[in-house]
Design a protein around this motif. Structure first.
Motif, mmCIF file in Angstrom:
data_model
loop_
_atom_site.group_PDB
_atom_site.id
_atom_site.type_symbol
_atom_site.label_atom_id
_atom_site.label_comp_id
_atom_site.label_asym_id
_atom_site.label_seq_id
_atom_site.Cartn_x
_atom_site.Cartn_y
_atom_site.Cartn_z
ATOM 1 N N MET A 1 0.846 -1.206 0.000
ATOM 2 C CA MET A 1 0.000 0.000 0.000
ATOM 3 C C MET A 1 0.875 1.247 0.000
ATOM 4 O O MET A 1 1.877 1.309 0.706
ATOM 5 C CB MET A 1 -0.927 -0.019 1.216
ATOM 6 N N SER A 2 0.518 2.243 -0.785
ATOM 7 C CA SER A 2 1.330 3.452 -0.915
ATOM 8 C C SER A 2 1.257 4.291 0.351
ATOM 9 O O SER A 2 0.353 4.141 1.186
ATOM 10 C CB SER A 2 0.849 4.272 -2.113
ATOM 11 N N ASP A 3 2.248 5.219 0.470
ATOM 12 C CA ASP A 3 2.270 6.126 1.625
ATOM 13 C C ASP A 3 1.043 7.025 1.635
ATOM 14 O O ASP A 3 0.495 7.332 2.707
ATOM 15 C CB ASP A 3 3.535 6.980 1.591
ATOM 16 N N ASP A 4 0.589 7.460 0.438
ATOM 17 C CA ASP A 4 -0.587 8.323 0.359
ATOM 18 C C ASP A 4 -1.833 7.606 0.866
ATOM 19 O O ASP A 4 -2.662 8.192 1.579
ATOM 20 C CB ASP A 4 -0.817 8.772 -1.084
ATOM 21 N N ALA A 5 -1.960 6.324 0.502
ATOM 22 C CA ALA A 5 -3.112 5.543 0.962
ATOM 23 C C ALA A 5 -3.060 5.360 2.473
ATOM 24 O O ALA A 5 -4.089 5.450 3.166
ATOM 25 C CB ALA A 5 -3.151 4.195 0.255
ATOM 26 N N ASN A 6 -1.866 5.099 3.000
ATOM 27 C CA ASN A 6 -1.715 4.965 4.454
ATOM 28 C C ASN A 6 -2.071 6.265 5.165
ATOM 29 O O ASN A 6 -2.718 6.254 6.219
ATOM 30 C CB ASN A 6 -0.273 4.566 4.796
ATOM 31 N N ALA A 7 -1.628 7.389 4.600
ATOM 32 C CA ALA A 7 -1.928 8.689 5.203
ATOM 33 C C ALA A 7 -3.429 8.940 5.203
ATOM 34 O O ALA A 7 -3.985 9.452 6.183
ATOM 35 C CB ALA A 7 -1.199 9.796 4.443
ATOM 36 N N PHE A 8 -4.093 8.562 4.102
ATOM 37 C CA PHE A 8 -5.542 8.765 4.009
ATOM 38 C C PHE A 8 -6.268 7.905 5.045
ATOM 39 O O PHE A 8 -7.210 8.376 5.701
ATOM 40 C CB PHE A 8 -6.019 8.424 2.597
ATOM 41 N N GLN A 9 -5.854 6.652 5.195
ATOM 42 C CA GLN A 9 -6.482 5.773 6.183
ATOM 43 C C GLN A 9 -6.269 6.303 7.603
ATOM 44 O O GLN A 9 -7.191 6.279 8.426
ATOM 45 C CB GLN A 9 -5.914 4.364 6.057
ATOM 46 N N THR A 10 -5.058 6.779 7.862
ATOM 47 C CA THR A 10 -4.776 7.341 9.186
ATOM 48 C C THR A 10 -5.615 8.586 9.441
ATOM 49 O O THR A 10 -6.098 8.810 10.562
ATOM 50 C CB THR A 10 -3.283 7.684 9.317
ATOM 51 N N ALA A 11 -5.789 9.403 8.400
ATOM 52 C CA ALA A 11 -6.611 10.610 8.528
ATOM 53 C C ALA A 11 -8.048 10.245 8.877
ATOM 54 O O ALA A 11 -8.664 10.870 9.757
ATOM 55 C CB ALA A 11 -6.567 11.404 7.223
ATOM 56 N N LEU A 12 -8.599 9.237 8.210
ATOM 57 C CA LEU A 12 -9.960 8.785 8.523
ATOM 58 C C LEU A 12 -10.048 8.263 9.949
ATOM 59 O O LEU A 12 -11.043 8.497 10.646
ATOM 60 C CB LEU A 12 -10.394 7.709 7.532
ATOM 61 N N ALA A 13 -9.005 7.562 10.374
ATOM 62 C CA ALA A 13 -8.991 7.041 11.749
ATOM 63 C C ALA A 13 -8.985 8.182 12.761
ATOM 64 O O ALA A 13 -9.636 8.102 13.817
ATOM 65 C CB ALA A 13 -7.775 6.142 11.953
ATOM 66 N N LEU A 14 -8.252 9.262 12.451
ATOM 67 C CA LEU A 14 -8.233 10.415 13.348
ATOM 68 C C LEU A 14 -9.618 11.041 13.461
ATOM 69 O O LEU A 14 -10.048 11.440 14.547
ATOM 70 C CB LEU A 14 -7.233 11.457 12.835
ATOM 71 N N ILE A 15 -10.321 11.118 12.327
ATOM 72 C CA ILE A 15 -11.661 11.713 12.335
ATOM 73 C C ILE A 15 -12.641 10.819 13.082
ATOM 74 O O ILE A 15 -13.371 11.288 13.963
ATOM 75 C CB ILE A 15 -12.147 11.951 10.888
ATOM 76 N N LEU A 16 -12.661 9.538 12.726
ATOM 77 C CA LEU A 16 -13.608 8.611 13.345
ATOM 78 C C LEU A 16 -13.309 8.396 14.822
ATOM 79 O O LEU A 16 -14.219 8.130 15.610
ATOM 80 C CB LEU A 16 -13.590 7.269 12.597
ATOM 81 N N GLY A 17 -12.034 8.542 15.189
ATOM 82 C CA GLY A 17 -11.653 8.372 16.587
ATOM 83 C C GLY A 17 -11.746 9.659 17.392
ATOM 84 O O GLY A 17 -11.375 9.673 18.567
ATOM 85 N N ALA A 18 -12.262 10.711 16.766
ATOM 86 C CA ALA A 18 -12.426 12.016 17.436
ATOM 87 C C ALA A 18 -11.120 12.457 18.083
ATOM 88 O O ALA A 18 -11.063 12.776 19.280
ATOM 89 C CB ALA A 18 -13.548 11.951 18.469
ATOM 90 N N ASP A 19 -10.051 12.461 17.285
ATOM 91 C CA ASP A 19 -8.740 12.872 17.778
ATOM 92 C C ASP A 19 -8.833 14.258 18.418
ATOM 93 O O ASP A 19 -9.313 15.211 17.793
ATOM 94 C CB ASP A 19 -7.740 12.906 16.616
ATOM 95 N N PRO A 20 -8.378 14.409 19.659
ATOM 96 C CA PRO A 20 -8.537 15.697 20.363
ATOM 97 C C PRO A 20 -7.787 16.846 19.702
ATOM 98 O O PRO A 20 -8.255 17.987 19.711
ATOM 99 C CB PRO A 20 -8.011 15.412 21.764
ATOM 100 N N ASP A 21 -6.596 16.563 19.151
ATOM 101 C CA ASP A 21 -5.848 17.633 18.486
ATOM 102 C C ASP A 21 -6.597 18.121 17.256
ATOM 103 O O ASP A 21 -6.731 19.335 17.023
ATOM 104 C CB ASP A 21 -4.457 17.129 18.079
ATOM 105 N N LEU A 22 -7.092 17.188 16.453
ATOM 106 C CA LEU A 22 -7.816 17.551 15.238
ATOM 107 C C LEU A 22 -9.083 18.330 15.557
ATOM 108 O O LEU A 22 -9.330 19.400 14.996
ATOM 109 C CB LEU A 22 -8.139 16.291 14.433
ATOM 110 N N PHE A 23 -9.881 17.811 16.479
ATOM 111 C CA PHE A 23 -11.165 18.454 16.754
ATOM 112 C C PHE A 23 -11.020 19.705 17.616
ATOM 113 O O PHE A 23 -11.914 20.556 17.633
ATOM 114 C CB PHE A 23 -12.138 17.451 17.380
ATOM 115 N N GLY A 24 -9.888 19.841 18.296
ATOM 116 C CA GLY A 24 -9.615 21.106 18.976
ATOM 117 C C GLY A 24 -9.408 22.223 17.977
ATOM 118 O O GLY A 24 -9.911 23.338 18.156
ATOM 119 N N VAL A 25 -8.695 21.917 16.910
ATOM 120 C CA VAL A 25 -8.486 22.889 15.839
ATOM 121 C C VAL A 25 -9.806 23.210 15.137
ATOM 122 O O VAL A 25 -10.108 24.365 14.841
ATOM 123 C CB VAL A 25 -7.448 22.352 14.823
#
Length: 234
Positions: A1-25
């Motif tokens: 799997m490419s780095d871009d695909a991994n980054a996209f999956q991680t980004a979705l995980a941050l959103i679905l996991g309600a990452d405090p840093d992301l949602f604080g911003v």
């Protein structure tokens, strides 16, 4: 799997996991933009309506300037606010520079001309359509303003949503007057720029997805408001 695909999956995980840093911003971004749009609307709606109803020398010049300010470059607005709020500026004593308050002021300057200019156009058209009826009711121009604003409320909601879209997607002004300070003045657009430059693509992508979703919601809301207004008039 490419780095871009991994980054996209991680980004979705941050959103679905309600990452405090992301949602604080995200929370700070919404607080700043909504505050700016509310303040701008309270000033711009009656201003645009008054400009639509009154005729006075230089009115055409005022309208041209207002329309020109709709395309005001964000960095120019940011620089203007920076000069006003800097320590050597006329408002420096209030200590607002590099605070959310300074970011709100910058966004108000950007949004206010948009709402005022579009409000003037809508109220002018509506006043031309109902001018005789309003005169027959004996309404003075000051008393016409709330009536016309209320009657064009659906169209004006579209205008306000357009202002919110402008504010939430803006980056230049908020970086100049806010300083992009983590946990204090870092909003979605400035955080995307910073995290991309640092190579933190998952967080940048996550913020980009949320921002894109907000823009889509604003456009959908504007479309629905426009359709409601057209059905009502039809």
């Amino acid at each position: 799997m490419s780095d871009d695909a991994n980054a996209f999956q991680t980004a979705l995980a941050l959103i679905l996991g309600a990452d405090p840093d992301l949602f604080g911003v995200v929370a700070l971004s919404l607080r700043v933009s909504l505050s700016a749009v509310l303040i701008a609307a309270l000033i711009a709606l009656p201003l645009g309506a008054a400009l639509a109803l009154w005729r006075f020398p230089g009115r055409g010049v005022v309208i041209v300037i207002l329309n020109a300010l709709m395309g005001l470059p964000p960095v120019v607005a940011g620089l203007t606010v920076y000069l006003l709020l800097s320590r050597a500026g006329p408002l420096g004593e209030f200590g607002l520079l590099f605070t959310p308050g300074a970011m709100v002021i910058a966004q108000v300057i950007l949004v206010l001309p948009i709402i005022a200019a579009l409000t003037r156009q809508q109220i002018e058209e509506l006043h031309g359509e109902y001018h005789e009826q309003l005169r027959s009711l004996g309404l003075s121009k000051p008393r016409m303003i709330p009536t016309l604003l209320w009657d064009s409320r659906f169209g004006l909601m579209t205008v306000i949503l357009a202002g919110f879209g402008r504010a939430s997607a803006e980056v230049g002004a908020v970086m100049i007057v806010g300083g992009n300070i983590e946990g204090v003045t870092r909003v979605m657009t400035s955080a995307i720029v910073l995290e991309t430059s640092k190579g933190n693509l998952p967080l940048a992508l996550g913020l980009g997805i949320v921002l894109l979703g907000l823009v889509a919601l604003v456009n959908a809301g504007a479309h629905l408001m426009g359709e409601s207004a057209r059905r009502r008039l039809g």
